[in-house]
Scaffold this motif. Sequence first.
Motif, PDB file in Angstrom:
ATOM      1  N   LEU A  12      26.210  69.433  72.661  1.00  0.00           N
ATOM      2  CA  LEU A  12      24.825  69.094  72.383  1.00  0.00           C
ATOM      3  C   LEU A  12      24.105  68.693  73.674  1.00  0.00           C
ATOM      4  O   LEU A  12      22.988  69.152  73.942  1.00  0.00           O
ATOM      5  N   ILE A  13      24.747  67.889  74.478  1.00  0.00           N
ATOM      6  CA  ILE A  13      24.145  67.489  75.754  1.00  0.00           C
ATOM      7  C   ILE A  13      23.983  68.700  76.659  1.00  0.00           C
ATOM      8  O   ILE A  13      22.935  68.892  77.285  1.00  0.00           O
ATOM      9  N   ALA A  14      25.009  69.539  76.745  1.00  0.00           N
ATOM     10  CA  ALA A  14      24.938  70.706  77.635  1.00  0.00           C
ATOM     11  C   ALA A  14      23.817  71.658  77.235  1.00  0.00           C
ATOM     12  O   ALA A  14      23.018  72.081  78.087  1.00  0.00           O
ATOM     13  N   PHE A  15      23.733  71.992  75.954  1.00  0.00           N
ATOM     14  CA  PHE A  15      22.687  72.917  75.513  1.00  0.00           C
ATOM     15  C   PHE A  15      21.298  72.303  75.647  1.00  0.00           C
ATOM     16  O   PHE A  15      20.354  72.973  76.061  1.00  0.00           O
ATOM     17  N   THR A  16      21.171  71.044  75.284  1.00  0.00           N
ATOM     18  CA  THR A  16      19.868  70.393  75.369  1.00  0.00           C
ATOM     19  C   THR A  16      19.433  70.248  76.812  1.00  0.00           C
ATOM     20  O   THR A  16      18.270  70.492  77.163  1.00  0.00           O
ATOM     21  N   PHE A  17      20.360  69.855  77.679  1.00  0.00           N
ATOM     22  CA  PHE A  17      20.037  69.704  79.101  1.00  0.00           C
ATOM     23  C   PHE A  17      19.663  71.043  79.712  1.00  0.00           C
ATOM     24  O   PHE A  17      18.683  71.156  80.449  1.00  0.00           O
ATOM     25  N   HIS A  99       9.448  72.121  72.938  1.00  0.00           N
ATOM     26  CA  HIS A  99      10.557  71.171  72.941  1.00  0.00           C
ATOM     27  C   HIS A  99      11.568  71.608  71.891  1.00  0.00           C
ATOM     28  O   HIS A  99      11.225  72.349  70.958  1.00  0.00           O
ATOM     29  N   PRO A 100      12.777  71.112  71.995  1.00  0.00           N
ATOM     30  CA  PRO A 100      13.731  71.381  70.915  1.00  0.00           C
ATOM     31  C   PRO A 100      13.245  70.690  69.633  1.00  0.00           C
ATOM     32  O   PRO A 100      12.449  69.752  69.698  1.00  0.00           O
ATOM     33  N   PRO A 101      13.754  71.111  68.491  1.00  0.00           N
ATOM     34  CA  PRO A 101      13.378  70.431  67.254  1.00  0.00           C
ATOM     35  C   PRO A 101      13.740  68.941  67.320  1.00  0.00           C
ATOM     36  O   PRO A 101      14.715  68.556  67.972  1.00  0.00           O
ATOM     37  N   ALA A 102      12.979  68.118  66.654  1.00  0.00           N
ATOM     38  CA  ALA A 102      13.192  66.661  66.673  1.00  0.00           C
ATOM     39  C   ALA A 102      14.592  66.290  66.193  1.00  0.00           C
ATOM     40  O   ALA A 102      15.170  65.304  66.667  1.00  0.00           O
ATOM     41  N   ILE A 103      15.153  67.087  65.304  1.00  0.00           N
ATOM     42  CA  ILE A 103      16.492  66.779  64.791  1.00  0.00           C
ATOM     43  C   ILE A 103      17.535  66.761  65.906  1.00  0.00           C
ATOM     44  O   ILE A 103      18.525  66.030  65.824  1.00  0.00           O
ATOM     45  N   VAL A 104      17.319  67.535  66.955  1.00  0.00           N
ATOM     46  CA  VAL A 104      18.260  67.545  68.080  1.00  0.00           C
ATOM     47  C   VAL A 104      18.275  66.175  68.745  1.00  0.00           C
ATOM     48  O   VAL A 104      19.340  65.624  69.063  1.00  0.00           O
ATOM     49  N   PHE A 105      17.098  65.579  68.930  1.00  0.00           N
ATOM     50  CA  PHE A 105      17.041  64.256  69.540  1.00  0.00           C
ATOM     51  C   PHE A 105      17.564  63.176  68.591  1.00  0.00           C
ATOM     52  O   PHE A 105      18.176  62.207  69.024  1.00  0.00           O
ATOM     53  N   VAL A 106      17.345  63.359  67.296  1.00  0.00           N
ATOM     54  CA  VAL A 106      17.898  62.421  66.318  1.00  0.00           C
ATOM     55  C   VAL A 106      19.424  62.479  66.375  1.00  0.00           C
ATOM     56  O   VAL A 106      20.103  61.444  66.400  1.00  0.00           O
ATOM     57  N   LEU A 107      19.960  63.692  66.430  1.00  0.00           N
ATOM     58  CA  LEU A 107      21.403  63.861  66.500  1.00  0.00           C
ATOM     59  C   LEU A 107      21.964  63.264  67.786  1.00  0.00           C
ATOM     60  O   LEU A 107      22.983  62.567  67.762  1.00  0.00           O
ATOM     61  N   LEU A 108      21.289  63.521  68.909  1.00  0.00           N
ATOM     62  CA  LEU A 108      21.732  62.918  70.181  1.00  0.00           C
ATOM     63  C   LEU A 108      21.697  61.395  70.104  1.00  0.00           C
ATOM     64  O   LEU A 108      22.620  60.719  70.567  1.00  0.00           O
TER      65      LEU A 108
END
Length: 176
Positions: A12-17, A99-108
């Motif tokens: 998740l960190i790698a893809f988001t980063f 931006h990525p979907p908000a759920i990605v930041f919620v998951l992070l």
Amino acid sequence: MEGALFGLLGLLIAFTFSGAAGRFQSRRELITSETNTIGTAWLRLDLLPAAVQPSARESMRQYVDARASGEQAWDKFVFPALNEMFDIGTLRTHALLWHPPAIVFVLLSALAPACSLLAGFAMAGAVQRPRLHMLTFAAIIAVTVYVIADLELPRQGLFRVVGDDQRLIDLRADMR
């Protein structure tokens, strides 16, 4: 279980980063494209009749001032022949909203503390609790998530495209 959670956090960190860094670079490239397009449009103002050139040049200066400050300015300055300039301006404005979907930041936000907690519990079984290791792991995860969020907001925080706006400011200075 722990390995799976840490693997998920790492992915998740790698893809988001990677996505945030790519969008940050795209925003920088759009500034360069917009600057080049505005420069070309500025030069083409010489093709207009001499009587309308001064007002067209002043309108162009106002447009560049607005774009350099990050404003949406296409409604202030209309020339049908300058569509590309406005298209890139619009694209650049919209790129700030990608931006990525908000759920990605919620998951992070949920996964990072959970993994830090699991790492702390796993280290707690040692004879001597390595507090430095626990704090370092938690700090590294927190800083990494912060950098991702910072890259997503290129006009705020540490990593900014505002420095790239200097190209527009330099172009505006050349419009004399």
